[in-house]
Design an enzyme around this catalytic site. Structure first.
Site, short mmCIF file in Angstrom:
data_model
loop_
_atom_site.label_atom_id
_atom_site.label_comp_id
_atom_site.label_asym_id
_atom_site.label_seq_id
_atom_site.Cartn_x
_atom_site.Cartn_y
_atom_site.Cartn_z
N GLY A 242 0.80 -1.22 0.00
CA GLY A 242 0.00 0.00 0.00
C GLY A 242 0.83 1.27 0.00
O GLY A 242 2.04 1.26 0.24
N HIS A 243 0.15 2.37 -0.25
CA HIS A 243 0.81 3.66 -0.40
C HIS A 243 1.53 4.10 0.87
O HIS A 243 1.08 3.86 1.98
CB HIS A 243 -0.20 4.74 -0.83
CG HIS A 243 -1.30 4.98 0.16
ND1 HIS A 243 -1.38 6.11 0.90
CD2 HIS A 243 -2.36 4.22 0.52
CE1 HIS A 243 -2.45 6.07 1.68
NE2 HIS A 243 -3.06 4.92 1.47
#
EC number: 2.3.1.191
Length: 331
Positions: A242-243
């Site tokens: 994820g970011h």
């Protein structure tokens, strides 16, 4: 088909032949499946008992093993049989797909892109503005590399991979088919009139050297700053990162595992298959997350956690033992 005398192969492996020195090896196979003319390996003493039933002509074994090859067969003794098998696999590996030309005429390369020496670019590739490919990069057919991305020396990017804008990939990396690097992070904010409002993801992805990312895996770009994978990380197929996550050096993530946003992994962290890590969680150096576990809080360096929700390994095993006893009493 590659064929090699066992003495020649032993020389490549820096090993010693015990037994029949005239054997010709034409391929490699697992211990229980190997046939005459094939080489296998015995990496641990617990598998030595299976040698008597193997049809393999030869095996790579550890130097401290007292096992005997038997009539007409041979061993290659090396310091470490697992590493010896790796060298044997290199020796028998088939060639990679060949390029008829260094740059296929159907590739679309923006005139502002910088292409290093000995770069190979396959059919149907798109290279966007201001992209930089260092020397020896190999781009297989139907790869997309968007604007202002950089790819380091001798990195290989396999077919179907998409490298989004501003991504930085280091040297000697391998990006496997259909991987997505630098897609939008998953960011939305509830709004009373507009429903879910998309949060712009304006950062990028930075990948170190000697990183491998498996097929169909996704590394999302950051909301701001960078999603970072340190040198030597190995990411399996079907993994989600994820970011704004940050991975230290030499982390391993097995298939179907996932990191939510802003997860931090220290150096040498191992994430088992199908494990999931909650957002804004930190996992310390050398920690291990067992397969299928769900991590909802920070994990100290060197610890092993198991279960859903994940707890310290020994605690999880005690809990499972108690549940098993209760189930047995209930029946």
């Amino acid at each position: 088909m590659t064929s090699m005398n066992i003495e020649t192969l032993a020389s490549k492996l820096k090993g010693e032949v015990i037994g029949n020195q005239s054997i010709e090896i034409h391929s490699l196979a697992q211990l229980g499946e190997a046939k005459e003319g094939q080489l296998t390996f015995i990496g641990h003493k617990k598998y030595e008992k299976d040698w008597a039933n193997s049809s393999a002509s030869a095996a790579i074994i550890n130097a401290d093993s007292s096992l005997q090859p038997g009539e007409g067969k041979a061993f290659i003794k090396v310091e470490n049989a697992n590493f010896g098998m790796i060298e044997a696999l290199h020796a028998f590996a088939p060639p990679l797909p060949q390029f008829d030309s260094d740059i296929h005429p159907t590739a679309i390369i923006d005139e502002s892109a910088s292409i290093g020496n000995s770069v190979k670019i396959g059919a149907g590739v798109y290279i966007g503005p201001e992209v930089k490919l260092d020397d020896g990069v190999i781009i297989y057919p139907n790869v997309t590399i968007l604007d202002h991305s950089t790819i380091g020396k001798a990195t290989q990017i396999w077919s179907g991979a998409v490298i989004r804008e501003r991504t930085q990939i280091g040297a000697h990396c391998i990006i496997h088919p259909n991987a997505s690097i630098g897609a939008d992070g998953f960011g939305f904010e509830p709004h009373p009139q507009k429903g879910l409002v998309k949060v712009p993801q304006i950062g990028n992805v930075v990948i170190g050297n000697y990183v491998e990312i498996g097929a169909n895996s996704c590394v999302d770009r950051a909301k701001f700053a960078s999603t970072i994978l340190g040198d030597g990380c190995k990411i399996d197929n079907l993994v989600q990162i994820g970011h704004n996550s940050k991975l230290g050096m030499f982390c391993i993530m097995a298939g179907n595992s996932g990191l939510a946003g802003s997860v931090t992994l220290g150096n040498g962290v191992v994430i088992g298959g199908s494990a999931s890590i909650k957002d804004h969680t930190t996992i310390g150096d050398g920690a291990t997350v067992g397969a299928g576990s769900g991590v909802t809080g920070d994990v100290e360096a060197g610890k092993t956690v198991l279960g859903y929700p994940a707890v310290e390994g020994r605690t999880a095993l005690k809990q499972w033992a108690i549940l098993k006893r209760l189930a047995t009493k209930g029946s």
